[in-house]
Scaffold this active site. Structure first.
Site, PDB file in Angstrom:
ATOM      1  N   SER A  15      40.308 -13.950 -53.370  1.00 17.78           N
ATOM      2  CA  SER A  15      39.219 -14.402 -52.205  1.00 17.78           C
ATOM      3  C   SER A  15      39.009 -15.750 -52.110  1.00 17.78           C
ATOM      4  O   SER A  15      39.334 -16.461 -52.834  1.00 17.78           O
ATOM      5  CB  SER A  15      37.962 -13.511 -52.510  1.00 17.78           C
ATOM      6  OG  SER A  15      38.017 -12.085 -53.005  1.00 17.78           O
TER       7      SER A  15
HETATM    8  N1  SAH Z   1      37.750 -10.031 -56.739  1.00 16.36           N
HETATM    9  C1  SAH Z   1      39.199 -10.515 -56.720  1.00 16.36           C
HETATM   10  C2  SAH Z   1      39.586  -9.936 -55.419  1.00 16.36           C
HETATM   11  C3  SAH Z   1      40.667  -9.148 -55.501  1.00 16.36           C
HETATM   12  S1  SAH Z   1      41.393  -8.310 -54.247  1.00 16.36           S
HETATM   13  C4  SAH Z   1      39.427 -11.820 -57.118  1.00 16.36           C
HETATM   14  O1  SAH Z   1      38.634 -12.599 -57.337  1.00 16.36           O
HETATM   15  O2  SAH Z   1      40.665 -12.112 -57.252  1.00 16.36           O
HETATM   16  C5  SAH Z   1      40.514  -6.651 -54.303  1.00 16.36           C
HETATM   17  C6  SAH Z   1      41.182  -5.935 -55.694  1.00 16.36           C
HETATM   18  O3  SAH Z   1      40.559  -4.494 -55.717  1.00 16.36           O
HETATM   19  C7  SAH Z   1      42.738  -5.552 -55.651  1.00 16.36           C
HETATM   20  O4  SAH Z   1      43.172  -6.362 -56.978  1.00 16.36           O
HETATM   21  C8  SAH Z   1      42.692  -4.322 -55.538  1.00 16.36           C
HETATM   22  O5  SAH Z   1      44.054  -3.543 -56.319  1.00 16.36           O
HETATM   23  C9  SAH Z   1      41.409  -3.652 -56.081  1.00 16.36           C
HETATM   24  N2  SAH Z   1      41.107  -2.039 -55.762  1.00 16.36           N
HETATM   25  C10 SAH Z   1      41.230  -1.748 -54.525  1.00 16.36           C
HETATM   26  N3  SAH Z   1      40.757  -0.574 -54.377  1.00 16.36           N
HETATM   27  C11 SAH Z   1      40.292  -0.242 -55.823  1.00 16.36           C
HETATM   28  C12 SAH Z   1      39.521   0.775 -56.443  1.00 16.36           C
HETATM   29  N4  SAH Z   1      39.365   1.984 -55.724  1.00 16.36           N
HETATM   30  N5  SAH Z   1      39.160   0.543 -57.572  1.00 16.36           N
HETATM   31  C13 SAH Z   1      39.174  -0.516 -58.411  1.00 16.36           C
HETATM   32  N6  SAH Z   1      39.834  -1.539 -57.694  1.00 16.36           N
HETATM   33  C14 SAH Z   1      40.564  -1.488 -56.546  1.00 16.36           C
END
Ligand code: SAH
Length: 218
Positions: free
Chosen positions: A70
């Site tokens: 993010s």
């Molecule tokens: N907080 C993260 C941002 C990640 S982007 C950071 O600081 O880097 C969003 C993430 O959510 C991705 O890695 C994706 O694989 C995950 N994601 C999407 N759907 C999900 C679900 N149902 N359960 C767990 N993770 C999920």
């Protein structure tokens, strides 16, 4: 706050990190603890080496598997919203991704649980957070749409992928008085950031903030 095990690594980028944090302050981030941790935490370690030179730009960047780390402003803003009332003790993050947001939260709260659905991202984040010395972060592999039942209820929940509507399981796993920050929207590239407070008798108060762009919660 957790003392980070980052001496000797990434310190060369302290100046660029300071510049980023100054910009976040100008954009309205006020919480001193949040600003402090962003100043210390080496974001470049949470991304591919090829992109490390861009780690202190205020933008989201790819981390593989179609996912992104993010934007720092959004990380700071969502964290600030969640710790504004009192600092929550036990927190759940949905969507570990790179582990950067988890590290920010882990430095501020007593116990952080984070759930990721893509196994290589889960493994990578787990190893990195361990190397950095976080002992209060528990990484879990699973579908965070169902929250993480074994450790519920949580004082706060942060969702970093966008569902079309708020998953009931996450509302259920919030403690009374607890808060959840979550991007919600049907469009892939525009969602609204919402702050939900669970009040007595399972009533919920909802505030809506700016539009954001998150990958979808699957
Ligand atoms: N907080 C993260 C941002 C990640 S982007 C950071 O600081 O880097 C969003 C993430 O959510 C991705 O890695 C994706 O694989 C995950 N994601 C999407 N759907 C999900 C679900 N149902 N359960 C767990 N993770 C999920």
């Amino acid at each position: 706050m957790t003392e980070l095990n980052i001496h000797g690594i990434g310190m060369t980028s302290q100046r660029t990190r300071d510049r980023l944090v100054d910009r976040l302050e100008q954009k309205g981030i006020q919480n001193k603890d949040v600003l402090h941790i962003l100043r210390k935490l080496p974001r470049h370690l949470f991304m591919d080496e090829a992109l490390a030179s861009r780690a202190y730009e205020d933008t989201a960047l790819p981390i593989g598997h179609g996912q992104t780390i993010s934007q720092p402003y959004i990380v700071a803003h969502m964290t600030e919203l969640l710790i504004k009332k009192d600092t929550p003790k036990k927190v759940l993050e949905v969507g570990t991704g790179s582990g950067y947001q988890a590290a920010v939260l882990g430095a501020l709260v007593a116990e952080l649980h984070t759930v990721e659905i893509i196994e290589p991202l889960y493994q990578h984040a787990r190893d990195l957070l361990h190397q950095l010395g976080f002992r209060n972060i528990r990484t879990h592999l699973g579908n965070g749409t169902w929250g993480w039942e074994p450790n519920a209820p949580y004082d706060a929940i942060m969702v970093t992928a966008a569902p079309e509507s708020i998953p009931q399981a996450l509302l259920n796993q919030l403690a009374t008085g607890g808060q959840m920050v979550i991007p919600v929207g049907k469009q892939r590239n525009v969602q609204h950031l919402k702050l939900i407070t669970k009040e007595a008798n399972d009533r919920y108060n909802m505030e809506t903030f700016e539009t954001v762009q998150f990958v979808p919660l699957v």
